[in-house]
Motif scaffolding. Structure first.
Motif, PDB file in Angstrom:
ATOM      1  N   ARG A  48       0.843  -1.199   0.000  1.00 30.91           N
ATOM      2  CA  ARG A  48       0.000   0.000   0.000  1.00 30.91           C
ATOM      3  C   ARG A  48       0.877   1.247   0.000  1.00 30.91           C
ATOM      4  NH1 ARG A  48      -5.231  -0.823   0.452  1.00 30.91           N
ATOM      5  NH2 ARG A  48      -5.564   1.412   0.818  1.00 30.91           N
ATOM      6  N   TYR A  49       0.280   2.351  -0.431  1.00 24.15           N
ATOM      7  CA  TYR A  49       0.990   3.612  -0.517  1.00 24.15           C
ATOM      8  C   TYR A  49       0.310   4.636   0.391  1.00 24.15           C
ATOM      9  CZ  TYR A  49       2.820   1.465  -4.777  1.00 24.15           C
ATOM     10  OH  TYR A  49       3.408   0.608  -5.671  1.00 24.15           O
ATOM     11  N   THR A  50       1.119   5.513   0.960  1.00 20.47           N
ATOM     12  CA  THR A  50       0.589   6.605   1.774  1.00 20.47           C
ATOM     13  C   THR A  50       1.070   7.928   1.197  1.00 20.47           C
ATOM     14  OG1 THR A  50       0.596   5.253   3.785  1.00 20.47           O
ATOM     15  CG2 THR A  50       0.499   7.639   4.066  1.00 20.47           C
ATOM     16  N   ALA A  52       1.237  11.767   1.946  1.00 18.67           N
ATOM     17  CA  ALA A  52       1.116  12.834   2.944  1.00 18.67           C
ATOM     18  C   ALA A  52       0.863  14.129   2.186  1.00 18.67           C
ATOM     19  CB  ALA A  52       2.380  12.927   3.785  1.00 18.67           C
ATOM     20  N   LYS A  67      -3.753  13.306  -5.349  1.00 18.76           N
ATOM     21  CA  LYS A  67      -3.828  11.839  -5.266  1.00 18.76           C
ATOM     22  C   LYS A  67      -3.962  11.248  -6.665  1.00 18.76           C
ATOM     23  CE  LYS A  67      -6.328   7.958  -3.223  1.00 18.76           C
ATOM     24  NZ  LYS A  67      -7.407   7.503  -2.289  1.00 18.76           N
ATOM     25  N   ASP A  82      -3.471   5.590   0.310  1.00 16.24           N
ATOM     26  CA  ASP A  82      -4.118   6.237   1.454  1.00 16.24           C
ATOM     27  C   ASP A  82      -3.613   7.669   1.564  1.00 16.24           C
ATOM     28  OD1 ASP A  82      -5.416   3.799   2.300  1.00 16.24           O
ATOM     29  OD2 ASP A  82      -3.468   3.144   3.074  1.00 16.24           O
ATOM     30  N   VAL A  84      -3.263  11.080   3.766  1.00 17.38           N
ATOM     31  CA  VAL A  84      -3.300  11.577   5.139  1.00 17.38           C
ATOM     32  C   VAL A  84      -2.972  13.068   5.147  1.00 17.38           C
ATOM     33  CG1 VAL A  84      -2.661   9.342   6.128  1.00 17.38           C
ATOM     34  CG2 VAL A  84      -0.869  11.002   5.575  1.00 17.38           C
TER      35      VAL A  84
END
Length: 427
Positions: A48-50, A52, A67, A82, A84
């Motif tokens: 998975r990727y986050t 920021a 995104k 995801d 954040v």
């Protein structure tokens, strides 16, 4: 006629402006973010990727746009990334989210960082930190015309319509108290202070916690008197019981403001010295074919969300601050300077902002929450009322304009625009 053609084609062009005699506030730092910064915005773990988000989301859908850039460059589906909203300790400083510049200035470095991550994973590098020379824009997938791109769902869209907690006012730490800073019912541009109040009556109100007198609660030229209660409703009753009598100096109605920024008065006095642009030679003696006077009044930003902030101290004494501001780092700077704290002792958590329009950049409710939290040693939430928003939040400044144009042979020959206004942060 296109604007660029107008500007290039005029034989004479002048723009002048004047500023009222106001002290400009300290402006926040505006570092330029590049590829090296963007490497800290995107991370991969266990498939998975986050992302920021390095910008503040306030309804302009920049979270969705960036995104989308990340997904296109990584070549992955929307569901495995995801997003954040990072606090100020999670990524390096980025400049305020203003000026509609987020895609223009942040999409390229983000796409380059995503390309570096994609190529590292393709080589089998799945751990650690990776750096490499950034790919040029013409080599990036995200900006290719043939990149297949389905219309993505709006980030936070489902949460908004279902009432999920997204905003600073939704944050409720255990044991949270409620605060408000009372001020004179005038613009904080005018000097004001509390002259008398009934503290005994306020203390008798159920839910009363504290009355906070602190010179650091001043906003512009207005002193503040802080109150803290156990419930939001108790704040209203405490404020009524205090019955504060305010001493205010000076005045400043609409007529006074209009006189101070009257463009023709400034022109006659030679008070428009700032020539922004001038091309060619304007024939000042000839008659103008168009001569317009336009006056624009003060206007409130009127965001749907009245500003709010929550402050709390963690077990290590670090001040956590949840805010709805366009610049989390500037809020940290002001709070650190005012409270005498190091940057690593204040952690600011940006929340989604319920509308801003440039109106949530200065530090107001954030500092109030921090100071009241420090005073009572407990978490404090401060949320402005709608009346406070209209009275204490800054407005689009008023301005007075003189616009002239001269035609020759059916074409625009000279154009002159002179105006007078206040500084942009006019409360």
């Amino acid at each position: 006629m296109k604007r660029r053609t107008l500007l290039q084609g005029g034989a004479g062009l002048a723009v002048a402006f004047g500023l009222g005699g106001c002290a400009l506030p300290v402006f926040p730092k505006r570092p330029a973010s590049g590829y090296a910064d963007a490497l800290g915005w995107i991370r991969h773990h266990d498939g998975r990727y986050t992302l920021a988000l390095p910008r503040i989301e306030m309804g302009q859908q920049i979270a969705t746009a960036l995104k989308q850039v990340a997904c296109a460059e990584l070549g992955v589906s929307w569901k495995v990334v995801d997003l954040v909203l990072p606090d100020t300790s999670a990524i390096g400083r980025v400049r305020a989210t203003v000026g509609s510049e987020s895609v223009r200035d942040f999409a390229l470095p983000l796409a380059q960082a995503c390309a570096t991550l994609r190529e590292a994973l393709a080589r089998g590098d799945t751990e650690g930190w990776r750096n490499a020379d950034p790919l040029p824009a013409n080599a990036l997938r995200a900006f290719r015309r043939d990149t297949a791109c389905a219309v993505p769902p709006l980030v936070h869209g489902h949460a908004i319509v279902t009432g999920a907690p997204l905003y600073a006012a939704d944050v409720r730490p255990p044991g949270v108290l409620y605060g408000r800073v009372l001020r004179a019912p005038t613009s904080p541009e005018l000097p004001s202070r509390a002259a008398a109040w009934n503290e005994a009556a306020a203390r008798a109100v159920p839910g009363f916690v504290a009355l906070v007198r602190d010179a650091r609660l001043r906003q512009a030229s207005a002193d503040g008197l802080g109150i803290v209660a156990r419930t939001p409703g108790a704040l209203e009753r405490i404020a009524a019981a205090l019955a504060v009598q305010w001493h205010t100096e000076g005045g400043g109605g609409d007529a006074d403001i209009a006189r101070q920024i009257d463009v023709d008065t400034h022109r006659e006095r030679g008070g428009l010295p700032h020539e922004v642009m001038q091309r060619g030679r304007i024939e000042h003696g000839a008659a103008w074919d168009v001569d317009l006077r336009i006056d624009i009044p003060l206007a409130a930003h009127a965001a749907i969300e009245p500003r709010a902030a929550v402050a709390a101290l963690d077990a290590a004494g670090v001040l956590d601050l949840w805010i709805g501001s366009q610049d989390a780092y500037y809020q940290r700077d002001v709070v650190c300077k005012t409270l005498g704290r190091r940057e690593d002792r204040v952690r600011v958590h940006p929340c989604r902002v319920g509308g801003a329009f440039g109106g949530k950049t200065i530090c107001t409710v954030e500092l109030e929450a921090a100071l009241l939290c420090e005073a009572v040693g407990a978490p404090v939430k401060v949320q402005w009322t709608r009346a406070q928003e209209y009275r204490q939040g800054f407005h689009r400044p008023p301005s007075s304009h003189r616009i002239r144009a001269r035609l020759r042979n059916g074409q625009l020959h000279d154009w002159q625009h002179q105006f007078a206004s206040s500084h942009i942060l006019f409360t």
